[in-house]
Design a protein around this motif. Sequence first.
Motif, PDB file in Angstrom:
ATOM      1  N   CYS A 181      -0.190   5.485  -9.223  1.00 64.49           N
ATOM      2  CA  CYS A 181      -1.636   5.355  -9.374  1.00 64.49           C
ATOM      3  C   CYS A 181      -2.215   6.474 -10.226  1.00 64.49           C
ATOM      4  O   CYS A 181      -3.361   6.386 -10.684  1.00 64.49           O
ATOM      5  CB  CYS A 181      -2.317   5.318  -8.008  1.00 64.49           C
ATOM      6  N   ARG A 182      -1.480   7.535 -10.475  1.00 61.68           N
ATOM      7  CA  ARG A 182      -2.001   8.705 -11.170  1.00 61.68           C
ATOM      8  C   ARG A 182      -2.192   8.480 -12.668  1.00 61.68           C
ATOM      9  O   ARG A 182      -2.717   9.342 -13.360  1.00 61.68           O
ATOM     10  CB  ARG A 182      -1.073   9.901 -10.923  1.00 61.68           C
ATOM     11  N   PHE A 183      -1.751   7.348 -13.168  1.00 57.63           N
ATOM     12  CA  PHE A 183      -1.932   7.039 -14.589  1.00 57.63           C
ATOM     13  C   PHE A 183      -3.099   6.083 -14.811  1.00 57.63           C
ATOM     14  O   PHE A 183      -3.398   5.715 -15.942  1.00 57.63           O
ATOM     15  CB  PHE A 183      -0.638   6.447 -15.148  1.00 57.63           C
ATOM     16  N   GLY A 184      -3.759   5.697 -13.706  1.00 58.10           N
ATOM     17  CA  GLY A 184      -4.928   4.841 -13.791  1.00 58.10           C
ATOM     18  C   GLY A 184      -4.589   3.370 -13.938  1.00 58.10           C
ATOM     19  O   GLY A 184      -3.497   2.994 -14.378  1.00 58.10           O
ATOM     20  N   ASP A 185      -5.544   2.514 -13.542  1.00 56.68           N
ATOM     21  CA  ASP A 185      -5.451   1.057 -13.729  1.00 56.68           C
ATOM     22  C   ASP A 185      -4.250   0.429 -13.040  1.00 56.68           C
ATOM     23  O   ASP A 185      -3.747  -0.618 -13.475  1.00 56.68           O
ATOM     24  CB  ASP A 185      -5.411   0.714 -15.225  1.00 56.68           C
ATOM     25  N   LEU A 186      -3.729   1.044 -11.970  1.00 64.83           N
ATOM     26  CA  LEU A 186      -2.633   0.430 -11.220  1.00 64.83           C
ATOM     27  C   LEU A 186      -3.173  -0.674 -10.322  1.00 64.83           C
ATOM     28  O   LEU A 186      -4.067  -0.436  -9.504  1.00 64.83           O
ATOM     29  CB  LEU A 186      -1.904   1.472 -10.370  1.00 64.83           C
ATOM     30  N   LEU A 234       2.611  15.582 -12.573  1.00 66.17           N
ATOM     31  CA  LEU A 234       1.801  14.368 -12.564  1.00 66.17           C
ATOM     32  C   LEU A 234       0.326  14.713 -12.603  1.00 66.17           C
ATOM     33  O   LEU A 234      -0.095  15.758 -12.084  1.00 66.17           O
ATOM     34  CB  LEU A 234       2.097  13.532 -11.315  1.00 66.17           C
ATOM     35  N   PRO A 235      -0.496  13.837 -13.186  1.00 75.05           N
ATOM     36  CA  PRO A 235      -1.946  14.049 -13.147  1.00 75.05           C
ATOM     37  C   PRO A 235      -2.497  13.788 -11.756  1.00 75.05           C
ATOM     38  O   PRO A 235      -1.772  13.370 -10.842  1.00 75.05           O
ATOM     39  CB  PRO A 235      -2.470  13.026 -14.161  1.00 75.05           C
ATOM     40  N   ALA A 236      -3.783  14.033 -11.595  1.00 79.23           N
ATOM     41  CA  ALA A 236      -4.434  13.830 -10.295  1.00 79.23           C
ATOM     42  C   ALA A 236      -4.479  12.343  -9.953  1.00 79.23           C
ATOM     43  O   ALA A 236      -4.452  11.491 -10.845  1.00 79.23           O
ATOM     44  CB  ALA A 236      -5.841  14.407 -10.323  1.00 79.23           C
ATOM     45  N   PRO A 237      -4.528  12.006  -8.659  1.00 77.49           N
ATOM     46  CA  PRO A 237      -4.599  10.592  -8.265  1.00 77.49           C
ATOM     47  C   PRO A 237      -5.850   9.922  -8.827  1.00 77.49           C
ATOM     48  O   PRO A 237      -6.903  10.546  -8.963  1.00 77.49           O
ATOM     49  CB  PRO A 237      -4.637  10.651  -6.739  1.00 77.49           C
ATOM     50  N   GLN A 238      -5.715   8.637  -9.138  1.00 79.39           N
ATOM     51  CA  GLN A 238      -6.837   7.844  -9.623  1.00 79.39           C
ATOM     52  C   GLN A 238      -6.958   6.593  -8.771  1.00 79.39           C
ATOM     53  O   GLN A 238      -5.967   6.119  -8.208  1.00 79.39           O
ATOM     54  CB  GLN A 238      -6.640   7.478 -11.096  1.00 79.39           C
ATOM     55  N   PRO A 239      -8.152   6.042  -8.666  1.00 75.52           N
ATOM     56  CA  PRO A 239      -8.332   4.842  -7.827  1.00 75.52           C
ATOM     57  C   PRO A 239      -7.572   3.655  -8.385  1.00 75.52           C
ATOM     58  O   PRO A 239      -7.324   3.552  -9.591  1.00 75.52           O
ATOM     59  CB  PRO A 239      -9.853   4.616  -7.873  1.00 75.52           C
ATOM     60  N   LEU A 240      -7.195   2.756  -7.491  1.00 78.39           N
ATOM     61  CA  LEU A 240      -6.483   1.553  -7.889  1.00 78.39           C
ATOM     62  C   LEU A 240      -7.421   0.583  -8.594  1.00 78.39           C
ATOM     63  O   LEU A 240      -8.635   0.567  -8.345  1.00 78.39           O
ATOM     64  CB  LEU A 240      -5.867   0.869  -6.664  1.00 78.39           C
ATOM     65  N   ALA A 241      -6.868  -0.234  -9.479  1.00 76.02           N
ATOM     66  CA  ALA A 241      -7.641  -1.292 -10.117  1.00 76.02           C
ATOM     67  C   ALA A 241      -7.866  -2.427  -9.118  1.00 76.02           C
ATOM     68  O   ALA A 241      -7.187  -2.517  -8.078  1.00 76.02           O
ATOM     69  CB  ALA A 241      -6.913  -1.802 -11.356  1.00 76.02           C
ATOM     70  N   ASP A 242      -8.794  -3.300  -9.430  1.00 73.86           N
ATOM     71  CA  ASP A 242      -9.050  -4.444  -8.561  1.00 73.86           C
ATOM     72  C   ASP A 242      -7.802  -5.311  -8.465  1.00 73.86           C
ATOM     73  O   ASP A 242      -7.103  -5.539  -9.460  1.00 73.86           O
ATOM     74  CB  ASP A 242     -10.218  -5.265  -9.114  1.00 73.86           C
ATOM     75  N   ILE A 243      -7.503  -5.763  -7.256  1.00 75.26           N
ATOM     76  CA  ILE A 243      -6.270  -6.512  -7.022  1.00 75.26           C
ATOM     77  C   ILE A 243      -6.237  -7.807  -7.827  1.00 75.26           C
ATOM     78  O   ILE A 243      -5.175  -8.344  -8.136  1.00 75.26           O
ATOM     79  CB  ILE A 243      -6.099  -6.826  -5.509  1.00 75.26           C
ATOM     80  N   ASP A 244      -7.438  -8.332  -8.214  1.00 74.45           N
ATOM     81  CA  ASP A 244      -7.505  -9.575  -8.981  1.00 74.45           C
ATOM     82  C   ASP A 244      -7.561  -9.333 -10.477  1.00 74.45           C
ATOM     83  O   ASP A 244      -7.772 -10.279 -11.250  1.00 74.45           O
ATOM     84  CB  ASP A 244      -8.732 -10.387  -8.550  1.00 74.45           C
TER      85      ASP A 244
END
Length: 470
Positions: free
Chosen positions: A409-414, A373-383
Amino acid sequence: MNSRRKHNEDTTEDSPAYSRLFLVCDRRYKEDDFKEAFSKFGTIEDIRIPRDYNTGEPRGVAYIKFSKTSEAAAALEEMNKKCLRPSDRPLKVMVAANRSDIQTDRNEHDSDRFNRLFITVPKSVQEDDISEAFSRFGHIESIVIQKDRNTGEPRGFAYVKFRKFSEAAVAFEEAPREYRAIFAMPKQDITPVRTAFESNINDLATTSTERSTLISLMNTRSGGFTQVSFMCCPRLTQMHIECLFDIVPGMVGCQFLLDLARNCGKGYVSYSNPISAAYAVQKLNEFEYPPGLKIFVKPFNSKFDHHEQNYKRIPSVAQNLKQAVQAAANSATPDLAQLAEAIAEASKLIKMATAGISEDHDSNDLNYCSVQLPAPQPLADIDSEVAKRCFLVCKPQPPPLTVLRDIFCRFGDLINVYTLPNKTVGYARYASVSAADEAIKTLHGAEVCGVRIKVIEAEEENSAKRRRFD
């Protein structure tokens, strides 16, 4: 029939045995349709058509209770796969052994369950004598007189297998009373079926090429590692871990920690010799414990040895901190220096111990996930607007939610990931199509905490709601 029905619904076992049939049928059939079609086989004591609790509509199944087993057998053999007017859908007729055990498809072809009788016989009886007594009821396929395994002497009972259920049913009803004929339990029910987990546990306890050989090797070899580290399901306790690793001879110590950040259990086990430690890694790595969830075992990282003493100091440091806090709370002029020193010592110990664990289990080394898996990425805005959803299937049960969030979350934009209450399915919602597609491509078929997951594209929410409405 109503009073008879009330009596039958209050009992669990049918009498006589196998006299109740279970039908899968068209929902349009009424009680009179079944009465007309099945009454020619004998006396019908009860017909029950279960209905949906919410709508009151028939559920497409029915129960027919006959007064005799032979009547039910004749009806099953004649009416199975037959159609009743006005429907062109064939009936599926099976035996319902009792109210708590509706037979499944495998029993439809299970001749041992319905064709085989268990009888008591004198120890002097011969096979020809049994054949002469029972052949008038139908074609006998086999007669087995049970004998003592050690002496070879008859044990006083035998099995008679007929070709058809109806023949066995007539023999069950009309055989001379001295034989005390009853339907035999299926062969597969006589010996309990071992699950894969039970088989693996038995192999661990008995196959060490042989255990005596392993024990002798312990005293003749040296070198290698004597400790192993593990990562496991967070629901396990130290007692569970000790019982599992103690199957391998030579265990002398076990340390178990619960990692709240990653929601898993981890620690290390010490053995008295390198042979036992190597064998534990060989046999226990990826072993399913509990069933369906794997435990990961590998040689203990030598870097961790420097921190072993820190773990042994935890109880005493915790006691010192507790005493310092209590003394400060009970004193009008607390010794803040002493309290600060106790807090500093505890903080230092926790930091050192955590460093030891992180050295052994690097946060980027996701050994609870079978794919890279890639490195963790920040979550997208809940809205954020949902661009695409992933549908998850996790059997026998979903991994912890914190683990799912970490890998998705490691694929981004979660946006978020969740599982449905008391279900084995869930959804991951992404703010971009590319991130969702990459998650599906990478995670579909992967094992997470020992659970194989399916990740596929979910239907659009609006279309799903519209289809349910329609």
